[in-house]
Enzyme design. Sequence first.
Site, PDB file in Angstrom:
ATOM      1  CG  ASP A  98     -54.686 -12.904 -34.512  1.00  0.00           C
ATOM      2  OD1 ASP A  98     -55.085 -13.528 -33.500  1.00  0.00           O
ATOM      3  OD2 ASP A  98     -55.240 -11.883 -34.929  1.00  0.00           O
ATOM      4  CG  ASP A 133     -59.287 -13.904 -28.941  1.00  0.00           C
ATOM      5  OD1 ASP A 133     -58.915 -14.378 -30.032  1.00  0.00           O
ATOM      6  OD2 ASP A 133     -59.256 -12.691 -28.695  1.00  0.00           O
ATOM      7  CB  CYS A 285     -41.022  11.327 -45.176  1.00  0.00           C
ATOM      8  SG  CYS A 285     -40.224   9.755 -44.850  1.00  0.00           S
ATOM      9  CB  CYS A 287     -37.971   7.089 -45.536  1.00  0.00           C
ATOM     10  SG  CYS A 287     -39.096   6.877 -46.918  1.00  0.00           S
ATOM     11  CB  CYS A 290     -39.949  10.209 -49.057  1.00  0.00           C
ATOM     12  SG  CYS A 290     -41.355   9.218 -48.586  1.00  0.00           S
TER      13      CYS A 290
HETATM   14 ZN   LIG Z   1     -40.865   8.289 -46.582  1.00  0.00          ZN
END
Ligand SMILES: [Zn+2]
Length: 552
Positions: A98, A133, A285, A287, A290
């Site tokens: 950016d 920009d 969750c 994942c 977690c």
């Molecule tokens: Zn998670």
Amino acid sequence: MRVYSFCLGFKMAFEIKERDLLARIGRLKTKHGTIETPLLFPVINPSIQPISPRRIREVFGYEALITNAYILKKHFQNRPAEKGLHKFLGFDGVIMTDSGAYQILVYGDIETTPKEIIEYQEQIDTDIATILDWPTGWKATRKHAEQTVNETLKRAKQLFKTKTREDILWVGPVQGGRYLDLVAKSALEMGKLPFQIYALGSPTEVMQSYRFDVLVDMIMTAKMNLPVEKPLHLFGAGHPFMFSLAVALGCDIFDSAAYAIYARENRYMTEYGTSRLNELEYFPCTCPKCSKTTPKEVLEMPQKEREVFLAEHNLYVCISELRRIKQAIKDGRLWEYLELRAHGHPALLQALKKLKKHEDFIEKHSPAVKKSGLFFFNSVGLIRPEVVRHRKRLMERYSPPKEAKILLLIPQTRMKPFHKSQELKETAKLLQHILKERLNEVHTCFYAAPFGVIPIELDEVYPLSQHETVLPLDKETVEYVANQVANYISRMNYEMVVLLHNPENWNETILNTCRKTCVRKNTKFKYLNIKEKRSKVMSTRLEKILREKLSE
Ligand SMILES: [Zn+2]
């Protein structure tokens, strides 16, 4: 010759594999490899990065990231150029930079020039670069907004005189903020310049204030005025609960630091919202982070460790949401997915309802045939392209068989296609018996949710039989179907309309609408109550009505 082949190469830079609504699964080719979109580019800030770029790719599967050329230049001067940006960051995937435009928005003017930023991005060997920009921002006056649009356009034109390399993809940001006519103008003018990627500038504040309905207008205005096949980047979109909306509107790439910023503030992302870590008793969750611990244990971690834990969980959530979205695109179920997500927050449902305003454009660019049928839950689904398309086609392209004098309107049956249902078979037998060689004078059409009027000869055309609808219907859906029936009767020239009236699913709405329309049009109208449908009484009445009419 060399330049020519590069140009050709750029034309092929974005290849679309699958579509649904305005969404697409695409392949974006860069000099550092090809990435599959839609994709989130996590923002990397080399000064305060909680997770290494290498880990972001290898562990979480992000093939691309974004960093800020202005910040690099300010804090590291020539080092990224000397080492090459990929080595400097330790990242072998695709890197986008950016320009520092966001810093202008937040801190006012910055100490560089558009030309310097172009040259610097070429020197550090980025893969995807952004011009400096001038972001409009959310609170800009119209005059200021106009100025930002014009200045951004001027700088965009300068790019093509300044740049010396042909192997970097350049991003052309669209400005204009909440002034949609300015967004349109900006998109139209930027779209004339040969950028490989376009972007929508300054939506961050709109998203932070949950004005997703405004965001819908901004994205759609940009989309409608840009070359529709080119990839579109949405700056600062980092919350997974709005990915499906943005993707459905045709945004292909996003960038965001939200995963890290939220982590710093003990905020835990889910695909349907945000939770504060201290409010969670259970992790919703599975994942790898977690599944091994509890919110309580994470709260007790030292600050830095906790921040990394949350940032990593957030990255997992974002990428798994993108995978679900891509699968939904592939299955042709993105609309259903959008409805599911929209019910996670009123602001998202409000945004989804806003698509009504843009339903023609969405319909025009959505695939006509899909592998799967439709689930119709409630009147929100009336905006979906399949419903809009049927309405338009019936209006623009359809005329009933020439011999048809009587319209027989029959309610939808549980069985699909309708003409194969037991009820219809019985009615067809009766018609055959009464009409014999004049059978063609009666034209059977169904009234059905969500499509409205379905002529019997079309009821196997996709998706008129491939849908599941919730009964009882909501009021708006009943009214929509009634309007379709009224439009159909008004436009066609039947001498008589006979309605099989089903008060159970349709109350009196269809009946009253038919009656009113026929009176207005001076068309003869009769109806039979469906409760009597299979009875002798009904058959006798239908026979009497038809015989009377045919003997005229
Ligand atoms: Zn998670």
